[in-house]
Write a protein that holds these residues in place. Structure first.
Motif, PDB file in Angstrom:
ATOM      1  N   LEU A   1      -2.920  -7.561   9.406  1.00  0.00           N
ATOM      2  CA  LEU A   1      -3.431  -6.497   8.551  1.00  0.00           C
ATOM      3  C   LEU A   1      -4.911  -6.729   8.331  1.00  0.00           C
ATOM      4  CD1 LEU A   1      -0.445  -7.403   7.494  1.00  0.00           C
ATOM      5  CD2 LEU A   1      -0.976  -5.891   5.619  1.00  0.00           C
ATOM      6  N   THR A   2      -5.685  -5.674   8.422  1.00  0.00           N
ATOM      7  CA  THR A   2      -7.106  -5.724   8.099  1.00  0.00           C
ATOM      8  C   THR A   2      -7.368  -4.657   7.053  1.00  0.00           C
ATOM      9  OG1 THR A   2      -7.663  -6.467  10.326  1.00  0.00           O
ATOM     10  CG2 THR A   2      -9.456  -5.533   9.007  1.00  0.00           C
ATOM     11  N   TYR A   3      -7.961  -5.069   5.937  1.00  0.00           N
ATOM     12  CA  TYR A   3      -8.254  -4.113   4.878  1.00  0.00           C
ATOM     13  C   TYR A   3      -9.357  -3.159   5.322  1.00  0.00           C
ATOM     14  CZ  TYR A   3      -5.672  -7.379   1.876  1.00  0.00           C
ATOM     15  OH  TYR A   3      -4.710  -8.196   1.323  1.00  0.00           O
ATOM     16  N   THR A   4      -9.178  -1.887   5.006  1.00  0.00           N
ATOM     17  CA  THR A   4     -10.153  -0.855   5.346  1.00  0.00           C
ATOM     18  C   THR A   4     -10.759  -0.243   4.088  1.00  0.00           C
ATOM     19  OG1 THR A   4      -8.390   0.795   5.444  1.00  0.00           O
ATOM     20  CG2 THR A   4      -8.987  -0.300   7.521  1.00  0.00           C
ATOM     21  N   ALA A   5     -10.450  -0.852   2.966  1.00  0.00           N
ATOM     22  CA  ALA A   5     -10.934  -0.383   1.664  1.00  0.00           C
ATOM     23  C   ALA A   5     -11.290  -1.617   0.834  1.00  0.00           C
ATOM     24  CB  ALA A   5      -9.854   0.436   0.965  1.00  0.00           C
ATOM     25  N   PRO A   6     -12.030  -1.439  -0.244  1.00  0.00           N
ATOM     26  CA  PRO A   6     -12.346  -2.569  -1.116  1.00  0.00           C
ATOM     27  C   PRO A   6     -11.072  -3.243  -1.643  1.00  0.00           C
ATOM     28  CG  PRO A   6     -13.677  -0.657  -1.688  1.00  0.00           C
ATOM     29  CD  PRO A   6     -12.642  -0.193  -0.700  1.00  0.00           C
ATOM     30  N   VAL A   7     -11.166  -4.531  -1.922  1.00  0.00           N
ATOM     31  CA  VAL A   7     -10.020  -5.287  -2.417  1.00  0.00           C
ATOM     32  C   VAL A   7      -9.482  -4.679  -3.708  1.00  0.00           C
ATOM     33  CG1 VAL A   7      -9.258  -7.544  -3.281  1.00  0.00           C
ATOM     34  CG2 VAL A   7     -10.686  -7.416  -1.243  1.00  0.00           C
ATOM     35  N   SER A   8     -10.333  -4.079  -4.502  1.00  0.00           N
ATOM     36  CA  SER A   8      -9.851  -3.434  -5.738  1.00  0.00           C
ATOM     37  C   SER A   8      -8.862  -2.314  -5.416  1.00  0.00           C
ATOM     38  CB  SER A   8     -11.025  -2.897  -6.559  1.00  0.00           C
ATOM     39  OG  SER A   8     -11.769  -1.954  -5.792  1.00  0.00           O
ATOM     40  N   ALA A   9      -9.103  -1.561  -4.337  1.00  0.00           N
ATOM     41  CA  ALA A   9      -8.177  -0.498  -3.931  1.00  0.00           C
ATOM     42  C   ALA A   9      -6.888  -1.099  -3.368  1.00  0.00           C
ATOM     43  CB  ALA A   9      -8.835   0.419  -2.907  1.00  0.00           C
ATOM     44  N   VAL A  10      -7.015  -2.218  -2.650  1.00  0.00           N
ATOM     45  CA  VAL A  10      -5.845  -2.930  -2.129  1.00  0.00           C
ATOM     46  C   VAL A  10      -4.985  -3.408  -3.303  1.00  0.00           C
ATOM     47  CG1 VAL A  10      -5.081  -4.967  -0.853  1.00  0.00           C
ATOM     48  CG2 VAL A  10      -7.014  -3.608   0.005  1.00  0.00           C
TER      49      VAL A  10
ATOM     50  N   ALA B   1      -1.466   4.382   1.640  1.00  0.00           N
ATOM     51  CA  ALA B   1      -2.612   4.578   0.750  1.00  0.00           C
ATOM     52  C   ALA B   1      -3.937   4.528   1.507  1.00  0.00           C
ATOM     53  CB  ALA B   1      -2.601   3.521  -0.348  1.00  0.00           C
ATOM     54  N   GLY B   2      -3.877   4.197   2.803  1.00  0.00           N
ATOM     55  CA  GLY B   2      -5.094   4.149   3.609  1.00  0.00           C
ATOM     56  C   GLY B   2      -5.996   2.960   3.330  1.00  0.00           C
ATOM     57  N   VAL B   3      -5.401   1.837   2.897  1.00  0.00           N
ATOM     58  CA  VAL B   3      -6.237   0.666   2.581  1.00  0.00           C
ATOM     59  C   VAL B   3      -6.151  -0.451   3.625  1.00  0.00           C
ATOM     60  CG1 VAL B   3      -6.179   1.159   0.102  1.00  0.00           C
ATOM     61  CG2 VAL B   3      -4.517  -0.451   1.078  1.00  0.00           C
ATOM     62  N   CYS B   4      -5.342  -0.255   4.678  1.00  0.00           N
ATOM     63  CA  CYS B   4      -5.285  -1.271   5.730  1.00  0.00           C
ATOM     64  C   CYS B   4      -4.879  -0.652   7.057  1.00  0.00           C
ATOM     65  CB  CYS B   4      -4.362  -2.431   5.359  1.00  0.00           C
ATOM     66  SG  CYS B   4      -2.656  -2.276   5.908  1.00  0.00           S
ATOM     67  N   GLU B   5      -5.167  -1.384   8.111  1.00  0.00           N
ATOM     68  CA  GLU B   5      -4.728  -1.055   9.458  1.00  0.00           C
ATOM     69  C   GLU B   5      -3.981  -2.257  10.009  1.00  0.00           C
ATOM     70  OE1 GLU B   5      -8.318  -0.217  11.618  1.00  0.00           O
ATOM     71  OE2 GLU B   5      -8.386   1.858  10.898  1.00  0.00           O
ATOM     72  N   TYR B   6      -3.054  -2.008  10.922  1.00  0.00           N
ATOM     73  CA  TYR B   6      -2.284  -3.071  11.554  1.00  0.00           C
ATOM     74  C   TYR B   6      -2.705  -3.273  13.008  1.00  0.00           C
ATOM     75  CZ  TYR B   6       1.264  -3.906   8.004  1.00  0.00           C
ATOM     76  OH  TYR B   6       1.920  -4.277   6.862  1.00  0.00           O
ATOM     77  N   ARG B   7      -2.728  -4.509  13.418  1.00  0.00           N
ATOM     78  CA  ARG B   7      -2.813  -4.883  14.824  1.00  0.00           C
ATOM     79  C   ARG B   7      -1.482  -5.570  15.128  1.00  0.00           C
ATOM     80  NH1 ARG B   7      -6.385  -9.561  17.615  1.00  0.00           N
ATOM     81  NH2 ARG B   7      -5.652  -9.195  19.718  1.00  0.00           N
TER      82      ARG B   7
END
Length: 99
Positions: free
Chosen positions: A6-15, A71-77
């Motif tokens: 998982l790679t966050y695509t949003a600030p950690v606060s949103a995560v 929620a659009g806060v991460c992407e998966y590889r």
């Protein structure tokens, strides 16, 4: 077996706003026997999950339902690999290379 990064695509606060729902989703996957291990990356820019499933399509279906993804806060590889060697406690998950 699958390695899910998982790679966050949003600030950690949103995560963090989605964390309780994500943990509940993780718990469901552990109960279903899909996830073997998981945790945050260091530095905290995502996470890693070790999973088992019948095929990649099933893993893609499972990861698409992650509240972090919704929620659009991460992407998966997703990386599929053959676990040909394991510690004794994971012997049930050992695989043979395809012929």
């Amino acid at each position: 077996m699958f390695l899910l990064e998982l790679t966050y695509t949003a600030p950690v606060s949103a995560v963090d706003e989605q964390l309780a729902a994500h943990v509940a989703w993780l718990d469901e996957q552990y109960e279903a026997g899909v996830f073997l291990a998981s945790g945050r990356k260091n530095p905290r820019d995502g996470g890693v999950i070790i999973a088992v499933a019948r095929d990649r399509a099933r893993i893609e279906e499972i990861t698409a339902a992650d509240p972090f993804v919704l929620a659009g806060v991460c992407e998966y590889r997703i990386t599929e690999f053959y676990a040909t060697k394991t510690v004794p406690t994971l012997a049930a998950y050992r695989e043979q290379l395809p012929a």
